[in-house]
Motif scaffolding. Structure first.
Motif, PDB file in Angstrom:
ATOM      1  N   ALA A   1     -39.566   9.978 -12.919  1.00  0.00           N
ATOM      2  CA  ALA A   1     -39.182   8.619 -13.301  1.00  0.00           C
ATOM      3  C   ALA A   1     -39.126   7.677 -12.095  1.00  0.00           C
ATOM      4  N   GLY A   2     -39.446   8.190 -10.918  1.00  0.00           N
ATOM      5  CA  GLY A   2     -39.479   7.354  -9.729  1.00  0.00           C
ATOM      6  C   GLY A   2     -38.220   7.339  -8.895  1.00  0.00           C
ATOM      7  N   GLY A   3     -37.222   8.138  -9.277  1.00  0.00           N
ATOM      8  CA  GLY A   3     -36.007   8.221  -8.484  1.00  0.00           C
ATOM      9  C   GLY A   3     -36.268   8.934  -7.164  1.00  0.00           C
ATOM     10  N   ILE A   4     -35.612   8.485  -6.132  1.00  0.00           N
ATOM     11  CA  ILE A   4     -35.815   9.077  -4.806  1.00  0.00           C
ATOM     12  C   ILE A   4     -34.848  10.240  -4.601  1.00  0.00           C
ATOM     13  N   ILE A   5     -35.394  11.381  -4.236  1.00  0.00           N
ATOM     14  CA  ILE A   5     -34.590  12.561  -3.946  1.00  0.00           C
ATOM     15  C   ILE A   5     -34.448  12.738  -2.440  1.00  0.00           C
ATOM     16  N   GLU A   6     -35.562  12.589  -1.729  1.00  0.00           N
ATOM     17  CA  GLU A   6     -35.525  12.810  -0.282  1.00  0.00           C
ATOM     18  C   GLU A   6     -36.615  12.003   0.393  1.00  0.00           C
ATOM     19  N   ILE A   7     -36.293  11.473   1.556  1.00  0.00           N
ATOM     20  CA  ILE A   7     -37.272  10.810   2.416  1.00  0.00           C
ATOM     21  C   ILE A   7     -37.058  11.315   3.833  1.00  0.00           C
ATOM     22  N   GLN A   8     -38.153  11.710   4.480  1.00  0.00           N
ATOM     23  CA  GLN A   8     -38.102  12.151   5.868  1.00  0.00           C
ATOM     24  C   GLN A   8     -39.273  11.494   6.572  1.00  0.00           C
ATOM     25  N   GLY A   9     -38.978  10.726   7.605  1.00  0.00           N
ATOM     26  CA  GLY A   9     -40.038  10.064   8.341  1.00  0.00           C
ATOM     27  C   GLY A   9     -39.838  10.234   9.833  1.00  0.00           C
ATOM     28  N   THR A  10     -40.937  10.444  10.536  1.00  0.00           N
ATOM     29  CA  THR A  10     -40.872  10.646  11.976  1.00  0.00           C
ATOM     30  C   THR A  10     -41.944   9.814  12.660  1.00  0.00           C
ATOM     31  N   ALA A  11     -41.528   9.057  13.652  1.00  0.00           N
ATOM     32  CA  ALA A  11     -42.488   8.345  14.497  1.00  0.00           C
ATOM     33  C   ALA A  11     -42.989   9.344  15.529  1.00  0.00           C
ATOM     34  N   GLU A  12     -44.223   9.772  15.375  1.00  0.00           N
ATOM     35  CA  GLU A  12     -44.773  10.790  16.270  1.00  0.00           C
ATOM     36  C   GLU A  12     -45.164  10.206  17.626  1.00  0.00           C
ATOM     37  N   LYS A  13     -45.604   8.951  17.628  1.00  0.00           N
ATOM     38  CA  LYS A  13     -46.054   8.323  18.868  1.00  0.00           C
ATOM     39  C   LYS A  13     -45.259   7.058  19.161  1.00  0.00           C
TER      40      LYS A  13
ATOM     41  N   LEU B   1     -45.702   2.909   3.059  1.00  0.00           N
ATOM     42  CA  LEU B   1     -45.717   4.354   2.837  1.00  0.00           C
ATOM     43  C   LEU B   1     -44.977   4.713   1.553  1.00  0.00           C
ATOM     44  N   LEU B   2     -43.852   4.069   1.310  1.00  0.00           N
ATOM     45  CA  LEU B   2     -43.103   4.311   0.074  1.00  0.00           C
ATOM     46  C   LEU B   2     -43.947   3.958  -1.144  1.00  0.00           C
ATOM     47  N   ALA B   3     -44.653   2.833  -1.091  1.00  0.00           N
ATOM     48  CA  ALA B   3     -45.515   2.432  -2.206  1.00  0.00           C
ATOM     49  C   ALA B   3     -46.644   3.447  -2.415  1.00  0.00           C
ATOM     50  N   LEU B   4     -47.239   3.931  -1.330  1.00  0.00           N
ATOM     51  CA  LEU B   4     -48.280   4.958  -1.444  1.00  0.00           C
ATOM     52  C   LEU B   4     -47.729   6.240  -2.056  1.00  0.00           C
ATOM     53  N   ALA B   5     -46.536   6.636  -1.616  1.00  0.00           N
ATOM     54  CA  ALA B   5     -45.916   7.846  -2.154  1.00  0.00           C
ATOM     55  C   ALA B   5     -45.654   7.699  -3.648  1.00  0.00           C
ATOM     56  N   ARG B   6     -45.138   6.560  -4.057  1.00  0.00           N
ATOM     57  CA  ARG B   6     -44.897   6.323  -5.492  1.00  0.00           C
ATOM     58  C   ARG B   6     -46.190   6.457  -6.284  1.00  0.00           C
ATOM     59  N   LYS B   7     -47.258   5.868  -5.761  1.00  0.00           N
ATOM     60  CA  LYS B   7     -48.552   5.920  -6.446  1.00  0.00           C
ATOM     61  C   LYS B   7     -49.054   7.361  -6.544  1.00  0.00           C
ATOM     62  N   GLY B   8     -49.018   8.089  -5.426  1.00  0.00           N
ATOM     63  CA  GLY B   8     -49.495   9.469  -5.408  1.00  0.00           C
ATOM     64  C   GLY B   8     -48.666  10.388  -6.280  1.00  0.00           C
ATOM     65  N   ILE B   9     -47.353  10.252  -6.206  1.00  0.00           N
ATOM     66  CA  ILE B   9     -46.472  11.095  -7.024  1.00  0.00           C
ATOM     67  C   ILE B   9     -46.658  10.762  -8.492  1.00  0.00           C
ATOM     68  N   GLY B  10     -46.827   9.485  -8.814  1.00  0.00           N
ATOM     69  CA  GLY B  10     -47.082   9.084 -10.206  1.00  0.00           C
ATOM     70  C   GLY B  10     -48.341   9.731 -10.748  1.00  0.00           C
ATOM     71  N   LYS B  11     -49.380   9.776  -9.927  1.00  0.00           N
ATOM     72  CA  LYS B  11     -50.636  10.402 -10.333  1.00  0.00           C
ATOM     73  C   LYS B  11     -50.438  11.902 -10.563  1.00  0.00           C
TER      74      LYS B  11
ATOM     75  N   ASN C   1     -42.497  12.218   4.599  1.00  0.00           N
ATOM     76  CA  ASN C   1     -42.476  13.045   3.399  1.00  0.00           C
ATOM     77  C   ASN C   1     -41.533  12.416   2.385  1.00  0.00           C
ATOM     78  N   PHE C   2     -41.990  12.353   1.139  1.00  0.00           N
ATOM     79  CA  PHE C   2     -41.216  11.750   0.057  1.00  0.00           C
ATOM     80  C   PHE C   2     -41.112  12.740  -1.086  1.00  0.00           C
ATOM     81  N   VAL C   3     -39.913  12.885  -1.649  1.00  0.00           N
ATOM     82  CA  VAL C   3     -39.701  13.688  -2.839  1.00  0.00           C
ATOM     83  C   VAL C   3     -39.076  12.756  -3.871  1.00  0.00           C
ATOM     84  N   MET C   4     -39.712  12.672  -5.046  1.00  0.00           N
ATOM     85  CA  MET C   4     -39.244  11.762  -6.098  1.00  0.00           C
ATOM     86  C   MET C   4     -39.279  12.458  -7.446  1.00  0.00           C
ATOM     87  N   THR C   5     -38.506  11.928  -8.368  1.00  0.00           N
ATOM     88  CA  THR C   5     -38.533  12.420  -9.736  1.00  0.00           C
ATOM     89  C   THR C   5     -39.722  11.807 -10.463  1.00  0.00           C
TER      90      THR C   5
END
Length: 74
Positions: free
Chosen positions: A31-43, A54-64, A25-29
């Motif tokens: 302007a692209g600033g990072i507020i929070e990142i939470q990652g879990t290896a499930e397997k 994943l960070l690049a995907l999050a930036r793209k999705g949040i930008g959209k 999970n990524f929370v960003m402003t």
């Protein structure tokens, strides 16, 4: 974001999320600033290159999302 069947995915649906290798999970402003990142290896542990994908995907999705929000209020 997450890693499902070895591939990075921007927005996991329920089936993907419930069987994901990694959940992140990524929370960003707007302007692209990072507020929070939470990652879990499930397997299995994920790698730094996978994390960066994943960070690049999050930036793209949040930008959209930010662009759509701006259109909604103009």
């Amino acid at each position: 974001c997450g890693v499902f069947e070895g591939a990075p995915v921007l927005d996991l649906d329920y089936a993907e999320d419930s069987d994901a290798d990694t959940d992140a999970n990524f929370v960003m402003t707007g302007a692209g600033g990072i507020i929070e990142i939470q990652g879990t290896a499930e397997k299995t542990p994920f790698t730094e290159p996978q994390f960066l994908e994943l960070l690049a995907l999050a930036r793209k999705g949040i930008g959209k999302l930010v662009d759509l929000q701006k259109l909604a209020v103009t």
